[in-house]
Design a protein around this motif. Sequence first.
Motif, mmCIF file in Angstrom:
data_model
loop_
_atom_site.group_PDB
_atom_site.id
_atom_site.type_symbol
_atom_site.label_atom_id
_atom_site.label_comp_id
_atom_site.label_asym_id
_atom_site.label_seq_id
_atom_site.Cartn_x
_atom_site.Cartn_y
_atom_site.Cartn_z
ATOM 1 N N ASP A 28 0.818 -1.206 0.000
ATOM 2 C CA ASP A 28 0.000 0.000 0.000
ATOM 3 C C ASP A 28 0.853 1.258 0.000
ATOM 4 O OD1 ASP A 28 0.904 -0.637 2.479
ATOM 5 O OD2 ASP A 28 -0.971 -0.278 3.532
ATOM 6 N N TYR A 29 2.078 1.196 0.565
ATOM 7 C CA TYR A 29 2.965 2.349 0.519
ATOM 8 C C TYR A 29 3.386 2.647 -0.916
ATOM 9 C CZ TYR A 29 3.419 2.283 5.605
ATOM 10 O OH TYR A 29 3.161 2.352 6.949
ATOM 11 N N LEU A 30 3.633 1.615 -1.696
ATOM 12 C CA LEU A 30 3.999 1.802 -3.101
ATOM 13 C C LEU A 30 2.856 2.454 -3.862
ATOM 14 C CD1 LEU A 30 5.902 1.324 -5.516
ATOM 15 C CD2 LEU A 30 4.892 -0.955 -5.740
ATOM 16 N N ALA A 31 1.635 2.020 -3.605
ATOM 17 C CA ALA A 31 0.470 2.596 -4.274
ATOM 18 C C ALA A 31 0.332 4.077 -3.943
ATOM 19 C CB ALA A 31 -0.791 1.837 -3.869
ATOM 20 N N ILE A 32 0.502 4.428 -2.669
ATOM 21 C CA ILE A 32 0.361 5.829 -2.252
ATOM 22 C C ILE A 32 1.452 6.692 -2.868
ATOM 23 C CG2 ILE A 32 0.451 7.384 -0.261
ATOM 24 C CD1 ILE A 32 -0.774 5.069 1.381
ATOM 25 N N VAL A 33 2.687 6.212 -2.839
ATOM 26 C CA VAL A 33 3.806 6.998 -3.357
ATOM 27 C C VAL A 33 3.672 7.209 -4.866
ATOM 28 C CG1 VAL A 33 6.297 6.985 -3.774
ATOM 29 C CG2 VAL A 33 5.407 6.385 -1.518
ATOM 30 N N THR A 34 3.248 6.184 -5.595
ATOM 31 C CA THR A 34 3.137 6.329 -7.048
ATOM 32 C C THR A 34 2.065 7.359 -7.423
ATOM 33 O OG1 THR A 34 1.691 4.372 -7.065
ATOM 34 C CG2 THR A 34 4.015 4.047 -7.636
#
Length: 382
Positions: A96-102
């Motif tokens: 979920d961190y990757l999704a938010i950062v992207t």
Amino acid sequence: MDNALLVQLIGISGYIIYITTSAGVYGIFALGLNLQWGFTGLINFGVVGFMTLGAYTSVLLTLTGVPFVLAVLAGAILAAILGLLIGLSTLRLREDYLAIVTIGVSELVRLFALNEEWLTKGALGLRQYPLPLNIEVNLPIKLLLIAILTLLAIYAEWTLYKSLASQWKQNKEIQGKSYQPRKPLSLIIWGIIATALILLVYVTGTTALSFYTYKAGLMVLVLSVLAIIYASLEFLVHSPWGRILKAIREDEEVPRALGKNILLYKLQSFMLGGAIAGIAGAFFAWQLTTIYPDKFEPLITFNTWIIVVLGGSGSNAGTLLGAIIFWAYDSLTRFILPQLGILSPSQSGYFRIMIIGLILMILMVWRPQGILGKKEELTLGR
């Protein structure tokens, strides 16, 4: 009457070329996302940021006189570097961190293009930049382009035959298991529809190339690059490297226990997917002939996810099928709904999105793995 009919046929031919080029550009774009999500399980909700970077880089470089090929490669490299920076900061954390950062990074790239007027011209956008194959062509060049289109049609039909033959063989191997094989009749129907589409594009393309226009040349270029990327990804995902990506997608603890560097493989997948999106950005800019930041809105990311989910994540052929279906639906509804006169233009836009959502809901119930996705692979045979 004959002149009117000729004008109408030219208009239809131009529209088919536009749809084919758009589906090809989005097909390239979606293949990059499918590598990240479908094969590696990396959630990228900001994939449009990679496209934006590739588009502006290639256009700005060609404006300074850099050859088209080098400009596209530079855009792909910068998009891959962006993927590296995002990956190094987030891939060790939860998905979920990757999704938010992207999401944040894609908006950051768009806002940079909007505000740095000294470089990107801001909201006014970049106009009158060089376009590939926007030239006067002679007969030998026309014949060469038609020959390339012929080879592409043969390759598409050969790939279709291999896919259907593989599905037919798989039907006999999986009888009696917990999931249902694809019915032979559906394979025949899909084969007939796909062959008809290939012939339609080929006949329309060869006709347009004989009366050469820039859009016809761009279509051949887009389809050529799409075929190269598709063939390359098919080779990669069926190699040991690709099998490790699938293992990471299912349960990354298993390849880690076998001594594989999980972060390294994730970075490779994320960077390569970003580079492919950067290449798609260059063709997106060349198709528009004018780019400005509002063209790279988050809706493009949403549409690309629709394409991957609809066709089947983890299937390159499914991704291309999803692009074709999406653009066929988009084009038909844009043409038919205004003719009915029931909805206003703004209402028609919302209605079209609502129907797409309904289609996805039905698909998730009827075939959650997508049209060409492999349920047995995504569920580890359960």
